[in-house]
Design an enzyme around this catalytic site. Structure first.
Site, short mmCIF file in Angstrom:
data_model
loop_
_atom_site.label_atom_id
_atom_site.label_comp_id
_atom_site.label_asym_id
_atom_site.label_seq_id
_atom_site.Cartn_x
_atom_site.Cartn_y
_atom_site.Cartn_z
CB THR A 103 12.58 45.36 -11.36
OG1 THR A 103 13.64 45.32 -12.24
CG2 THR A 103 12.47 44.24 -10.37
CG ASN B 291 15.46 42.65 -22.17
OD1 ASN B 291 14.85 41.82 -22.34
ND2 ASN B 291 16.72 42.53 -21.30
CD GLN C 258 14.64 47.87 -23.25
OE1 GLN C 258 14.69 48.78 -23.87
NE2 GLN C 258 15.40 47.62 -22.18
CB SER D 176 11.03 51.52 -16.51
OG SER D 176 12.13 52.12 -15.53
CG HIS E 190 15.81 53.49 -15.52
ND1 HIS E 190 16.85 53.16 -16.33
CD2 HIS E 190 15.11 52.66 -15.13
CE1 HIS E 190 17.14 51.72 -16.07
NE2 HIS E 190 15.87 51.57 -15.38
CB THR F 45 5.84 58.65 1.06
OG1 THR F 45 5.25 58.66 2.46
CG2 THR F 45 5.78 60.22 0.69
CB CYS G 123 18.73 42.86 -15.18
SG CYS G 123 18.14 44.29 -14.89
#
Lengths: 403, 380
Positions: free
Chosen positions: B70, B149, B178, B198, B200, B236, B323
């Site tokens: 995102t 997706n 994806q 991404s 995950h 950070t 989502c």
């Protein structure tokens, strides 16, 4: 996976008469070492080229690796056949079809090094060209400006057919031109100077001046990383000498007028590098000096500094514009390391107004104010930390188990 | 447990968790700190960046670490729009984007940008001709998904890249969240300027991701406040997350060479099995889809009911994009494909990982068939 071989052609080598055998074996060793990470490649030295048997390995990454090596003129993926005209024709057709998808022009460049082969170079062109025309559509011959040049080389080990050629790095094989000590600050210029020095076949050892705690561990690591990058071009290994420089820099700061501190510092660096050259059997010093860029690099400055040594000083980037140097640095992969923002010993005690026109006599006079300079230099030379850096074998923690 | 919701998120690999724990314990310092511990953390970060860049075949300086898909999409889309709005305020995307892109474009529309949402055909694929027509002199960005997706449809990224090579001033962003590790994408050869991934979705941890920003592309940062990530993303760095992403990416790419065929076989079993059950429409385009997503509609069956029924048997599938799955109603994507309200509101998505086996597929099909028979009387 069409191509099964690579043909590696030498550059200036063929011209160098007597030394040729030495040059060739240096190059062959470098190639062998470079290709060590690839499984099951086989290399053979022919009369004027090296042939690499790919054994199923895709050719693109291998060519990319070979493009780091000085002394190579060009590299072509090739198909090998027996020395038999029918076979040669069929294979040439395969190669042409692979190189040219639909339409276009070609020519055949036949070369018969094996004189016992019954078809000579001219006839080869004719025979193969005719065959290719018969067996393709929409493809014509253009001997002046072909889209594809089908190279056919008949050698005693077989015939090699290639349609594409990739430029090599040029220059001379590493190891044929003696050894120089490269002064490595961590900036953009000195690694490029090292690269260009190696291009002429010269081996290098790095010299870096380290002033903890004024310069950080990261600044030193930066130079190690730069050297690591340079091993790609050095035949696989470079020795880096890290000179402890804190004491000397402090002495300079204490005893020398600020406007001359940089001149003296450079003189001392050069003296130390000369001593290291002696100890390591190097016959020259290389650095990234560039005329007129900053204070230490005016001609006056060089005149005042260069005096301390009789060794030849190689300054490959002396006439280049900053942008030219940056271009090379990006191409050879040192730029991104060089721009890491850590202070090195050249910048920490930098006076606000260094002399751009230092006088040699004055420099000599001021230098005498550091009475124990000779001892300090000797001490620095004795406590040098020498690091062996090898290509692909990081001396640092790469955290590989973590990734 | 049979976990078939890998497009929503994946189970982290054990090795990934180990890396996260080790780095969190041993290299917890702030990479921007000057002391030696900070130096160590910075060095680790550099090495992780290098490793990820190598795996994606790009330069380390082209990787910007983010908090995930995102954020990557938001930085790419809004960052380019804001930075280059003086050159033009026209953006092109598709009507089947993930919500994070789709809503970014809606946001920009409200800010005065003009957006062309390209239509898709019944397979969910955009047309290269339509794209050519949509390009205007003031177009500054083309952005789209690589792999959808919900349906797994694969957009012709290579062809789009070819078209955009004739428009060197238009930036090309690809959302590959994806696709990475499943459908190969050559960032360099396809002329891609920005690409979102991404962690995950590839057995890494939530809260970690990366945005590829081709060298020479400038964009306006969404987060300001530090020099991290080449000034493109202040904050950070999540060193442990980033290191674990390097691990996840490497393991996933390894898996993709070892288990590619298995994944295809599993998909094949699902497609055949669903076809045999009857009353089921496959929404995933057969000839142009990713190997890990199977989307289908069960005639006259509320998908939530089926999901909960499967739940009880330890089988986990989903309705569609995680989502937007809580909104209920019809799928925007399937509606755009012209599949009709009915099919679009009864869709189920199965998304596999390289770990799912053929046996699991067969078992799932069996349970599904039994449940459908059970429900037949009730729902009719």
């Amino acid at each position: 996976m069409l191509y099964d071989h690579l043909v590696v052609r030498y550059g200036e080598l063929s011209l160098k008469g007597k030394n040729r055998r030495h040059f060739e074996s240096q190059l062959f060793e470098t190639v062998k070492r470079k290709l060590r990470p690839y499984d099951n490649l086989k290399m053979a030295k022919l009369f004027d080229r090296i042939v690499v048997e790919l054994n199923g390995q895709p050719f693109e990454p291998v060519i990319k690796s070979l493009q780091d090596i000085f002394g190579i003129h060009s590299i072509s993926p090739a198909l090998r056949t027996e020395n038999n005209l029918e076979e040669i024709k069929k294979t040439a057709l395969l190669a042409l079809q692979d190189a040219m998808v639909k339409r276009g022009t070609f020519k055949v460049t036949g070369k018969r090094s094996l004189k016992s082969f019954p078809v000579n170079s001219m006839q080869l062109n004719h025979e193969i060209g005719g065959y290719l025309l018969q067996h393709t559509e929409d493809i014509t011959v253009d001997v002046h400006n072909p889209d594809v040049n089908v190279k056919v080389e008949v050698k005693d080990t077989g015939t090699y057919i290639s349609c594409q050629s990739f430029a090599g790095a040029g220059g001379l094989p590493i190891g044929v031109g003696g050894k120089a000590m490269l002064m490595l600050s961590g900036g953009i210029d000195s690694p490029v100077a090292g690269y260009l020095t190696m291009k002429r076949g010269v081996r290098i050892e790095g010299v870096h001046f380290h002033s903890p705690p004024f310069t950080s561990e990261r600044a030193k690591q930066k130079v190690v990383d730069l050297t690591q990058e340079l091993t790609r071009y050095s035949g696989g290994k470079i020795k880096l000498h890290v000179v402890p420089f804190t004491q000397i820099q402090q002495a300079i700061k204490d005893k020398i007028p600020a406007s001359y501190s940089m001149t003296i510092m450079r003189r001392v660096m050069l003296k130390i590098t000369e001593r290291l050259a002696e100890e390591n059997n190097a016959m020259a010093i290389a650095n990234g000096e560039n005329l007129g860029q900053v204070a230490s690099q005016t001609m006056h400055s060089m005149y005042a500094i260069n005096e301390v040594t009789n060794l030849p000083i190689l300054r490959p980037v002396i006439t280049m514009d900053k942008l030219e140097i940056m271009d090379i640095s990006q191409r050879i992969g040192t730029y991104d390391i060089s721009i890491r923002p850590y202070e090195d010993c050249c910048t920490i005690f930098l006076p606000s107004a260094p002399k751009t026109k230092p006088k040699r006599e004055k420099a000599i006079r001021f230098e005498k104010k550091i009475e124990n300079l000779a001892e300090l230099i000797e001490e620095a030379v004795q406590s040098v930390e020498s690091i062996f850096i090898e290509e692909g074998k990081s001396t640092e923690n790469t955290f590989e188990d973590l990734f | 447990m049979i976990y078939l919701d890998n497009s929503a998120t994946t189970k982290p690999y054990k090795e990934v968790l180990d890396t996260f724990v080790t780095v969190s314990e041993k290299y917890f310092a702030n990479p921007s700190s000057l002391h030696a511990k900070g130096g160590e953390a910075e060095h680790l970060l550099t090495q992780a960046r290098k490793s990820i860049a190598q795996l994606l075949e790009v330069a380390p300086t082209e990787i910007v670490f983010t908090s995930g898909g995102t954020e990557g999409n938001n930085i790419a889309i809004k960052g380019i729009a804001i930075q280059h709005q003086n050159r033009g305020k026209h953006l092109i995307t598709t009507s089947v984007e993930h919500a994070s892109s789709y809503e970014s474009f809606q946001f920009l529309e409200r800010q005065g940008f003009e957006i062309s949402f390209l239509k898709v055909n019944e397979k969910g694929i955009v047309s290269l001709e339509e794209l050519k027509k949509a390009i205007r002199p003031d177009t500054i960005l083309v952005s789209m998904l690589h792999v959808n997706n919900e349906t797994g449809a694969v957009q012709p990224i290579k062809g789009i890249g070819e078209i955009l090579k004739h428009h060197p001033k238009i930036f090309f962003h690809v959302d590959d969240v994806q696709g990475v590790g499943k459908v190969p994408l050559s960032l360099r050869d396809f002329g891609i300027d920005l690409c979102t991934v991404s962690a995950h979705k590839i057995h890494g941890l939530k809260g970690t991701g990366a945005l590829y920003v081709r060298s020479g592309v400038s964009l306006s940062a969404l987060f300001t406040g530090g020099e991290q990530e080449y000034r493109k993303r202040a904050g950070t760095e999540n060193v442990a997350g980033i290191a674990s992403m390097a691990k996840a990416l490497r393991l996933t790419l390894e898996q993709s060479t070892i288990n590619k065929d298995k994944m295809l076989r599993v998909k094949e079993i699902f497609l055949k099995g669903l076809d045999n059950i009857g009353g089921i429409d496959i929404n995933t385009p057969l000839d142009c889809s990713a190997p890990h997503i199977i989307n289908f509609s069960v005639n006259g069956m509320k998908p939530e009911v089926l999901i909960h029924a499967l739940d009880k048997q330890g089988i986990y599938v989903s309705t569609r994009s995680a989502c937007s799955s809580k909104q209920g109603g019809a799928s925007r994507i399937l509606l755009e494909m012209g599949l009709g309200e009915k099919r679009a509101s009864t869709a189920i998505r199965i998304s596999t990982s390289y770990q799912n086996s053929e046996e699991e597929a067969k078992k799932t099909l069996k349970v599904l068939e039994e449940e459908l028979i059970n429900f037949k009387g009730i729902m009719r």
